[in-house]
Design an enzyme around this catalytic site. Structure first.
Site, PDB file in Angstrom:
ATOM      1  N   LYS A 106       0.843  -1.061  -0.083  1.00  0.00           N
ATOM      2  CA  LYS A 106       0.086  -0.083   0.036  1.00  0.00           C
ATOM      3  C   LYS A 106       0.629   1.283   0.096  1.00  0.00           C
ATOM      4  CE  LYS A 106      -3.245   2.981   0.332  1.00  0.00           C
ATOM      5  NZ  LYS A 106      -4.078   3.547  -0.792  1.00  0.00           N
ATOM      6  N   CYS A 108      -3.251  10.735   0.226  1.00  0.00           N
ATOM      7  CA  CYS A 108      -2.363   9.396   0.336  1.00  0.00           C
ATOM      8  C   CYS A 108      -0.799  10.040  -0.069  1.00  0.00           C
ATOM      9  CB  CYS A 108      -2.940   8.712  -0.940  1.00  0.00           C
ATOM     10  SG  CYS A 108      -4.356   8.310  -0.791  1.00  0.00           S
TER      11      CYS A 108
HETATM   12  N1  SAJ Z   1      -0.677  15.051  -9.710  1.00  0.00           N
HETATM   13  C1  SAJ Z   1       0.358  15.542 -10.097  1.00  0.00           C
HETATM   14  N2  SAJ Z   1       0.818  14.737 -11.662  1.00  0.00           N
HETATM   15  C2  SAJ Z   1       0.405  13.689 -11.711  1.00  0.00           C
HETATM   16  C3  SAJ Z   1      -0.714  12.818 -11.139  1.00  0.00           C
HETATM   17  C4  SAJ Z   1      -1.286  13.671 -10.096  1.00  0.00           C
HETATM   18  O1  SAJ Z   1       1.011  16.386 -10.251  1.00  0.00           O
HETATM   19  O2  SAJ Z   1       0.676  12.969 -12.806  1.00  0.00           O
HETATM   20  C5  SAJ Z   1      -1.113  15.661  -8.472  1.00  0.00           C
HETATM   21  C6  SAJ Z   1      -2.247  15.765  -8.600  1.00  0.00           C
HETATM   22  O3  SAJ Z   1      -2.749  17.089  -9.036  1.00  0.00           O
HETATM   23  C7  SAJ Z   1      -2.773  15.854  -7.028  1.00  0.00           C
HETATM   24  C8  SAJ Z   1      -1.834  14.869  -6.298  1.00  0.00           C
HETATM   25  O4  SAJ Z   1      -0.935  14.692  -7.367  1.00  0.00           O
HETATM   26  O5  SAJ Z   1      -2.584  17.124  -6.378  1.00  0.00           O
HETATM   27  C9  SAJ Z   1      -2.551  13.412  -6.153  1.00  0.00           C
HETATM   28  O6  SAJ Z   1      -3.065  13.047  -7.291  1.00  0.00           O
HETATM   29  P1  SAJ Z   1      -3.649  11.565  -7.710  1.00  0.00           P
HETATM   30  O7  SAJ Z   1      -4.358  11.679  -8.892  1.00  0.00           O
HETATM   31  O8  SAJ Z   1      -2.743  10.702  -7.230  1.00  0.00           O
HETATM   32  O9  SAJ Z   1      -5.076  11.250  -6.656  1.00  0.00           O
HETATM   33  P2  SAJ Z   1      -5.006  10.797  -5.140  1.00  0.00           P
HETATM   34  O10 SAJ Z   1      -4.180  11.649  -4.212  1.00  0.00           O
HETATM   35  O11 SAJ Z   1      -6.658  10.636  -4.830  1.00  0.00           O
HETATM   36  O12 SAJ Z   1      -4.523   9.385  -5.422  1.00  0.00           O
HETATM   37  C10 SAJ Z   1      -5.382   8.390  -5.137  1.00  0.00           C
HETATM   38  C11 SAJ Z   1      -4.296   7.076  -4.636  1.00  0.00           C
HETATM   39  N3  SAJ Z   1      -5.223   6.037  -4.519  1.00  0.00           N
HETATM   40  C12 SAJ Z   1      -4.920   5.474  -3.108  1.00  0.00           C
HETATM   41  O13 SAJ Z   1      -4.150   5.639  -2.492  1.00  0.00           O
HETATM   42  C13 SAJ Z   1      -6.152   4.376  -2.816  1.00  0.00           C
HETATM   43  C14 SAJ Z   1      -3.371   6.783  -5.920  1.00  0.00           C
HETATM   44  O14 SAJ Z   1      -2.420   5.606  -5.581  1.00  0.00           O
HETATM   45  C15 SAJ Z   1      -3.944   6.625  -7.159  1.00  0.00           C
HETATM   46  O15 SAJ Z   1      -3.239   6.183  -8.192  1.00  0.00           O
HETATM   47  C16 SAJ Z   1      -5.094   7.552  -7.500  1.00  0.00           C
HETATM   48  O16 SAJ Z   1      -5.835   7.945  -6.118  1.00  0.00           O
HETATM   49  C17 SAJ Z   1      -5.602   7.290  -8.737  1.00  0.00           C
HETATM   50  O17 SAJ Z   1      -5.166   7.476  -9.754  1.00  0.00           O
HETATM   51  O18 SAJ Z   1      -6.725   6.637  -8.794  1.00  0.00           O
END
Ligand code: SAJ
Length: 433
Positions: free
Chosen positions: A211, A265
């Protein structure tokens, strides 16, 4: 095999899983420490903010058919066949340790009430070794029962994401870390009622590492993209073009650079992972990556300060509109939002900051404006930190006419640089030299 299920913690993780088990016919009780949340659920209302497809309707349905009830009273654990612990586990980066207060309190209350042969599962994200060094001892010492013999104990990390809570639980695979073979079998039986994805049995510490590592991995990937963005700024090229062409190569998946990494996360899971080996190993890459991502909000604010300096302007006393406060586009979730870093960096330089966000209602006393154009009026600059869809369709002529100085800082590649310059804006974008 299972009839009564107790879910401890009815937040982003607990409430969807409670509703899903209730919808499958189990008698589910959700425990929450705040009576307001308990009352909301017992009225059939969803206790969390944000647009969660089908969740409000599902809660209303299962509360109406009395398959889901909420309470603050842990005595319901006495008749529980399975108890899922879904409480928050933030990380205190000052003290460099997880904040397990909610987890410890939940474990103690469960242990004081649970019966023989119940299956206790921790869904919260925890540092590796926590099951062995904290969860098991609290449950055994308080209940005077032995894990693996008198009750079963496992770790099944959640994989939810705001906006897709039900979808992720139903469709993503899950790792079922059990203390022994019997536990792993019981976990697979239980989750097979609600999870269509694969269920992978393993041991507890492997589940803990999977995780935290899966999120540390994503944080490192984003940090790599951010570092390439900083290089492209210095070389005067566009990182998004670089990224597109890099990803044409096989086995490449360069992530999106931007104004920072927020959420519940990624900002903490690499810290939890490294905490799992505290004193025996100091992970370097993932901590460096975390620190780089943490600097992106102030870097974004720095782009504005630089462009103002070039124009012989000082950000002090200037009206700056920060567009986007949620950590994720088209969401109202503000946990660990990079926008706060941008806002604080600008306020430290004396800027007068107004905040716009179409989804976020409020945040700790900060005024969040809903009308974009009134926020833009008479502003000296706009700083886009969240890629809300609304921003992709704004009337650029209108905003140029109402801004005091047409400066735009783009933290999420919302606009095309050449187009913005052609329209007379002073434009800077993260990763766009
Ligand atoms: N972000 C970037 N660049 C990227 C992707 C995201 O800067 O390429 C930023 C986003 O703007 C945000 C942050 O990172 O501020 C997190 O984005 P995220 O898409 O990872 O969203 P989260 O935080 O909701 O991540 C969750 C996580 N899931 C769990 O912990 C169960 C992550 O592991 C998943 O990959 C993501 O959801 C998902 O895509 O489902």
């Amino acid at each position: 095999m299972f009839k009564n299920i107790v879910i401890v913690g009815t937040g982003y993780v607990g409430i969807p899983v409670a509703a899903m088990f209730a919808d499958k016919g189990f008698n589910v009780v959700g425990i929450n420490r705040t009576k307001e949340k308990v009352d909301l659920i017992n009225k059939g209302l969803c206790p969390i903010e944000g647009d969660e497809p089908n969740l409000p309707e599902l809660i209303d349905k299962v509360v109406k058919n009395k398959k889901l009830v909420a309470t603050t009273d842990y005595s319901v654990c006495k008749t529980a066949d399975a108890i899922l612990i879904c409480v928050e586990t933030p990380f205190d980066s000052d003290k460099w340790e997880p904040k397990y207060d909610s987890l410890k309190s939940a474990l103690k209350s469960v242990a004081e009430n649970m019966s023989k042969n119940s299956l206790v599962i921790v869904e919260s994200t925890i540092a590796p070794t926590t099951m062995e060094t904290l969860v098991k001892p609290i449950l055994e010492n308080t209940s005077k029962m032995e894990a693996g013999k008198d009750f079963l104990l496992g770790n099944c990390p959640e994989r939810v994401m705001p906006g897709k809570l039900l979808y992720n639980i139903e469709n993503l695979s899950r790792v079922c870390g059990g203390i022994n073979e019997e536990t792993r079998e019981r976990m697979l039986q239980l989750y097979s009622h609600i999870v269509k994805g694969e269920l992978y049995p393993t041991d507890c510490i492997t589940a803990e590492v999977v995780k935290t590592a899966e999120n540390a991995y994503r944080d490192v990937e984003i940090a790599f993209a951010n570092e390439v963005a900083l290089i492209c700024e210095k070389l005067g090229i566009n990182v998004y073009e670089v990224r597109e062409l890099v990803n044409k190569a096989p086995y490449r998946n360069m992530h999106l650079p931007g104004a920072g990494v927020g959420g519940h996360c990624l900002p903490k899971d690499s810290l939890l992972l490294s905490y799992g080996v505290k004193g025996i190993l100091t992970p370097e890459l993932m901590i460096l990556a975390r620190n780089l991502n943490k600097k992106m909000p102030s870097h974004t604010a720095g782009l504005l300060i630089d462009v103002m300096k070039e124009k012989g302007m000082d950000v002090k006393g200037k009206k700056i509109a920060v567009c986007g406060f949620a950590y994720l586009e088209n969401s109202d979730d503000t946990r660990n939002t990079p926008s706060l870093g941008v806002i604080n960096s600008l306020k430290e330089k004396g800027a007068i900051v107004e905040i716009h966000d179409p989804f976020v209602k409020s945040y700790e006393g900060l005024e969040i404006k809903k009308d974009f154009y009134s926020c833009v009026k008479d502003s000296d600059a706009l700083v886009f930190v969240t890629a809300h869809s609304e921003y992709k369709n704004i009337d650029l002529n209108k905003i140029k006419g109402t801004m005091k100085t047409p400066i735009i800082i783009d933290g999420r590649n919302i606009f095309d640089k050449e187009e913005m310059i052609k329209r007379g804006f002073h434009y800077r974008g993260v990763g766009k030299g």
